[in-house]
Design a protein around this motif. Structure first.
Motif, PDB file in Angstrom:
ATOM      1  N   THR A  79       0.847  -1.190   0.000  1.00 29.34           N
ATOM      2  CA  THR A  79       0.000   0.000   0.000  1.00 29.34           C
ATOM      3  C   THR A  79       0.885   1.244   0.000  1.00 29.34           C
ATOM      4  O   THR A  79       2.091   1.168   0.290  1.00 29.34           O
ATOM      5  N   ASP A  80       0.280   2.381  -0.277  1.00 28.63           N
ATOM      6  CA  ASP A  80       1.024   3.641  -0.223  1.00 28.63           C
ATOM      7  C   ASP A  80       1.648   3.841   1.157  1.00 28.63           C
ATOM      8  O   ASP A  80       2.805   4.250   1.276  1.00 28.63           O
ATOM      9  N   ALA A  81       0.883   3.555   2.199  1.00 30.93           N
ATOM     10  CA  ALA A  81       1.370   3.746   3.572  1.00 30.93           C
ATOM     11  C   ALA A  81       2.535   2.807   3.875  1.00 30.93           C
ATOM     12  O   ALA A  81       3.504   3.212   4.534  1.00 30.93           O
ATOM     13  N   GLN A  82       2.474   1.579   3.397  1.00 31.71           N
ATOM     14  CA  GLN A  82       3.569   0.631   3.641  1.00 31.71           C
ATOM     15  C   GLN A  82       4.850   1.065   2.926  1.00 31.71           C
ATOM     16  O   GLN A  82       5.946   0.952   3.479  1.00 31.71           O
ATOM     17  N   ARG A  83       4.698   1.564   1.706  1.00 35.29           N
ATOM     18  CA  ARG A  83       5.874   2.055   0.975  1.00 35.29           C
ATOM     19  C   ARG A  83       6.476   3.260   1.687  1.00 35.29           C
ATOM     20  O   ARG A  83       7.693   3.338   1.884  1.00 35.29           O
ATOM     21  N   LEU A  84       5.631   4.197   2.091  1.00 36.18           N
ATOM     22  CA  LEU A  84       6.116   5.398   2.760  1.00 36.18           C
ATOM     23  C   LEU A  84       6.796   5.042   4.081  1.00 36.18           C
ATOM     24  O   LEU A  84       7.817   5.626   4.440  1.00 36.18           O
ATOM     25  N   ARG A  85       6.261   4.084   4.793  1.00 34.77           N
ATOM     26  CA  ARG A  85       6.872   3.635   6.051  1.00 34.77           C
ATOM     27  C   ARG A  85       8.283   3.120   5.789  1.00 34.77           C
ATOM     28  O   ARG A  85       9.232   3.453   6.507  1.00 34.77           O
ATOM     29  N   ALA A  86       8.450   2.297   4.757  1.00 32.14           N
ATOM     30  CA  ALA A  86       9.776   1.759   4.426  1.00 32.14           C
ATOM     31  C   ALA A  86      10.747   2.891   4.073  1.00 32.14           C
ATOM     32  O   ALA A  86      11.903   2.888   4.505  1.00 32.14           O
ATOM     33  N   VAL A  87      10.280   3.852   3.280  1.00 32.70           N
ATOM     34  CA  VAL A  87      11.122   4.985   2.894  1.00 32.70           C
ATOM     35  C   VAL A  87      11.537   5.772   4.136  1.00 32.70           C
ATOM     36  O   VAL A  87      12.708   6.126   4.297  1.00 32.70           O
ATOM     37  N   LEU A  88      10.595   6.028   5.005  1.00 32.32           N
ATOM     38  CA  LEU A  88      10.887   6.809   6.204  1.00 32.32           C
ATOM     39  C   LEU A  88      11.884   6.086   7.104  1.00 32.32           C
ATOM     40  O   LEU A  88      12.827   6.699   7.608  1.00 32.32           O
ATOM     41  N   ILE A  89      11.702   4.801   7.291  1.00 31.30           N
ATOM     42  CA  ILE A  89      12.646   4.038   8.114  1.00 31.30           C
ATOM     43  C   ILE A  89      14.035   4.048   7.477  1.00 31.30           C
ATOM     44  O   ILE A  89      15.045   4.267   8.152  1.00 31.30           O
ATOM     45  N   SER A  90      14.088   3.838   6.177  1.00 26.77           N
ATOM     46  CA  SER A  90      15.372   3.848   5.475  1.00 26.77           C
ATOM     47  C   SER A  90      16.048   5.209   5.580  1.00 26.77           C
ATOM     48  O   SER A  90      17.237   5.297   5.878  1.00 26.77           O
ATOM     49  N   MET A  91      15.288   6.263   5.333  1.00 30.82           N
ATOM     50  CA  MET A  91      15.867   7.600   5.333  1.00 30.82           C
ATOM     51  C   MET A  91      15.979   8.182   6.735  1.00 30.82           C
ATOM     52  O   MET A  91      16.539   9.262   6.913  1.00 30.82           O
ATOM     53  N   GLY A  92      15.496   7.460   7.725  1.00 27.41           N
ATOM     54  CA  GLY A  92      15.640   7.902   9.098  1.00 27.41           C
ATOM     55  C   GLY A  92      17.068   7.805   9.604  1.00 27.41           C
ATOM     56  O   GLY A  92      17.422   8.395  10.610  1.00 27.41           O
ATOM     57  N   ARG A  93      17.892   7.074   8.871  1.00 28.88           N
ATOM     58  CA  ARG A  93      19.312   6.994   9.226  1.00 28.88           C
ATOM     59  C   ARG A  93      20.051   8.155   8.567  1.00 28.88           C
ATOM     60  O   ARG A  93      19.537   8.795   7.646  1.00 28.88           O
ATOM     61  N   THR A  94      21.243   8.412   9.006  1.00 29.48           N
ATOM     62  CA  THR A  94      22.066   9.450   8.396  1.00 29.48           C
ATOM     63  C   THR A  94      22.540   8.988   7.029  1.00 29.48           C
ATOM     64  O   THR A  94      22.988   7.847   6.877  1.00 29.48           O
ATOM     65  N   ALA A  95      22.467   9.866   6.060  1.00 30.20           N
ATOM     66  CA  ALA A  95      22.927   9.544   4.707  1.00 30.20           C
ATOM     67  C   ALA A  95      24.417   9.235   4.722  1.00 30.20           C
ATOM     68  O   ALA A  95      25.196   9.886   5.418  1.00 30.20           O
ATOM     69  N   ARG A 122       8.440   4.338  -7.744  1.00 30.85           N
ATOM     70  CA  ARG A 122       7.925   3.100  -7.164  1.00 30.85           C
ATOM     71  C   ARG A 122       7.636   3.216  -5.664  1.00 30.85           C
ATOM     72  O   ARG A 122       6.737   2.545  -5.159  1.00 30.85           O
ATOM     73  N   TRP A 123       8.374   4.057  -4.949  1.00 31.54           N
ATOM     74  CA  TRP A 123       8.310   4.029  -3.486  1.00 31.54           C
ATOM     75  C   TRP A 123       7.764   5.293  -2.836  1.00 31.54           C
ATOM     76  O   TRP A 123       7.274   5.228  -1.701  1.00 31.54           O
ATOM     77  N   MET A 124       7.842   6.433  -3.470  1.00 28.79           N
ATOM     78  CA  MET A 124       7.540   7.691  -2.786  1.00 28.79           C
ATOM     79  C   MET A 124       6.270   8.349  -3.287  1.00 28.79           C
ATOM     80  O   MET A 124       5.941   8.256  -4.465  1.00 28.79           O
TER      81      MET A 124
END
Length: 171
Positions: A79-95, A122-124
């Motif tokens: 779902t859109d929410a599941q994709r956004l959650r994954a993006v947020l968790i991934s980008m929650g770390r320092t680049a 695909r993800w955002m």
């Protein structure tokens, strides 16, 4: 499993960019870092553009693999929410510095931008989904914060902010 020379070259290029910057990336420096001949590098990447495109693809594929791992499925199955959650968790770390440098470099070439745009598509969420896009902007901020601010976030602050952002994902 034995790594291919192609992957060895790309990993060496990522390491070089992280330590010395994009301008220091040359066939000579890369050959030295990868333990290969300059002609071995040229065989896989005949031009600097090909090399940079390969690095962009390498990093974008690694990020998409991470997103699939976090989400537990490919983007099209979520779902859109599941994709956004994954993006947020991934980008929650320092680049990683190389990721940030390459994302900025992508602005200069349509081919490089297209690599990252594929993952983004695909993800955002797009800007037309204002609540979801606001969460996406928070993710960008968490990701780049430590490179743009004079003091990095503490692990506790990063965890707190990530939790607050996750709570904002529209259902």
């Amino acid at each position: 499993m034995r790594r291919s020379k192609y992957d060895l070259i790309l990993d060496a290029a990522v390491s070089l960019i992280a330590t010395d910057g994009l301008d220091a990336l040359s066939y000579e420096s890369l050959a030295h870092a990868a333990g290969l001949s300059k002609s071995g590098i040229i065989y896989h990447f005949p031009s600097r553009h090909d090399l940079l495109l390969g690095i962009h693809k390498h990093l974008a594929e690694a990020w998409e693999t991470e997103l699939r791992s976090i989400a537990g499925a490919p983007a099209e199955e979520l779902t859109d929410a599941q994709r956004l959650r994954a993006v947020l968790i991934s980008m929650g770390r320092t680049a990683e510095l190389t990721e940030l440098i390459m994302i900025l470099d992508a602005r200069n070439d349509p081919g490089y931008r297209a690599v990252w745009a594929g993952v983004d598509k695909r993800w955002m969420p797009g800007p037309d989904t204002s609540d979801a896009y606001l969460v996406q902007l928070i993710a960008y901020g968490l990701w780049a914060h430590d490179h743009l601010h004079h003091e990095p976030l503490s692990p506790a602050d990063r965890e707190r902010l990530l939790a607050a952002a996750l709570a904002q994902i529209p259902s």
